[in-house]
Design a protein around this motif. Sequence first.
Motif, PDB file in Angstrom:
ATOM      1  N   ARG A 138      -9.683  24.543  16.114  1.00 47.20           N
ATOM      2  CA  ARG A 138     -10.032  25.908  15.700  1.00 47.20           C
ATOM      3  C   ARG A 138      -8.933  26.572  14.878  1.00 47.20           C
ATOM      4  O   ARG A 138      -9.106  27.719  14.449  1.00 47.20           O
ATOM      5  CB  ARG A 138     -10.317  26.756  16.944  1.00 47.20           C
ATOM      6  N   SER A 139      -7.819  25.895  14.650  1.00 45.30           N
ATOM      7  CA  SER A 139      -6.695  26.515  13.954  1.00 45.30           C
ATOM      8  C   SER A 139      -6.985  26.691  12.466  1.00 45.30           C
ATOM      9  O   SER A 139      -7.664  25.867  11.845  1.00 45.30           O
ATOM     10  CB  SER A 139      -5.434  25.674  14.136  1.00 45.30           C
ATOM     11  N   ARG A 140      -6.452  27.745  11.902  1.00 45.68           N
ATOM     12  CA  ARG A 140      -6.674  28.030  10.474  1.00 45.68           C
ATOM     13  C   ARG A 140      -6.050  26.973   9.554  1.00 45.68           C
ATOM     14  O   ARG A 140      -6.674  26.610   8.548  1.00 45.68           O
ATOM     15  CB  ARG A 140      -6.118  29.412  10.127  1.00 45.68           C
ATOM     16  N   PRO A 141      -4.809  26.494   9.832  1.00 52.93           N
ATOM     17  CA  PRO A 141      -4.255  25.468   8.937  1.00 52.93           C
ATOM     18  C   PRO A 141      -5.146  24.226   8.836  1.00 52.93           C
ATOM     19  O   PRO A 141      -5.318  23.669   7.753  1.00 52.93           O
ATOM     20  CB  PRO A 141      -2.902  25.139   9.574  1.00 52.93           C
ATOM     21  N   LEU A 142      -5.709  23.796   9.979  1.00 49.31           N
ATOM     22  CA  LEU A 142      -6.584  22.626   9.927  1.00 49.31           C
ATOM     23  C   LEU A 142      -7.858  22.934   9.152  1.00 49.31           C
ATOM     24  O   LEU A 142      -8.352  22.086   8.403  1.00 49.31           O
ATOM     25  CB  LEU A 142      -6.923  22.158  11.345  1.00 49.31           C
TER      26      LEU A 142
END
Length: 297
Positions: A138-142
């Motif tokens: 759920r992370s933005r960088p990923l």
Amino acid sequence: MTAAAPAWPALPDGGPVADGSGWSVTPVVAHGGHVADGPGWSPLLPVAVLAVGYLLAAVRDPRGWDHRRTAAWLLGCAVLAVAVGPLAQLPDDPRGHMAQHLLLGMFAPLGLVLGAPVTLLLRVAPPPTRRLVGRLLRSRPLHLIAHPVTAALLTTGGLALVLLTPLYAAAEHQPALHHALHLHYVAAGYLFAWSLAGPDPAPRRPGLAVRIGALLGASAGHAVLAKYLYAQAGTLPPGLTDRDPVAFQAAAQLMYYGGDLAELLLAVALFATWYRRRSRARPPRTLTTSRHGTAVR
């Protein structure tokens, strides 16, 4: 993917091409030479760890893991092993280098992605690990790097950067950089295949139209790069004028047609994954009985 075979340009006449600022650097000649002194460990070791670790996790799956997923993962590992094993031991030949790049960056990642390793990990890992994986997904960088457009730039653009600069030539004399480039090929190819056709969970995955557009864009970029390398095969920089331009042309053709095959397989996986998800999302149709006693849907 391209619909028709290209009309390959003629090999430029003459040898090195000079301009006002010095010798021009041709991208594909960066493939000359192997790393003189490699690391103390074999690149096959990480591949073996990936294969054995996956098998151990598949055996532990309490619900029973799909053998087709296992076969896809092991096939991807086998392709990796060929790329970093036998192909790495071949005599210096641009065709061998190009085949290695295709296997590392296009064919092996597709098999690994279809193995659904994240889903398997979520089935067998303890709750803290599953929560960590969920936060990562759920992370933005990923979300940024795993978007199909970004992943296409990383895989096709990264390959162009290596081939259009002296970066690969430097890597041939620096073992750490050499293996870092190979790791980039695998990682970027994996992200691209996962963003398009991966069965693993991928929150905020864009729709089919965006993924098809990213695949077509990457295919076009790959084809243009192969054509450019073919056309520039006769302009050799200083120190590499003894290289065989015909071998470079053969390497560029291998890149073109081998890339077409890999992109065709990826397109098949993309539509197969989309169809399966669409079928699961569709509500089941139930039988009803009309007033005349006839079963209708």
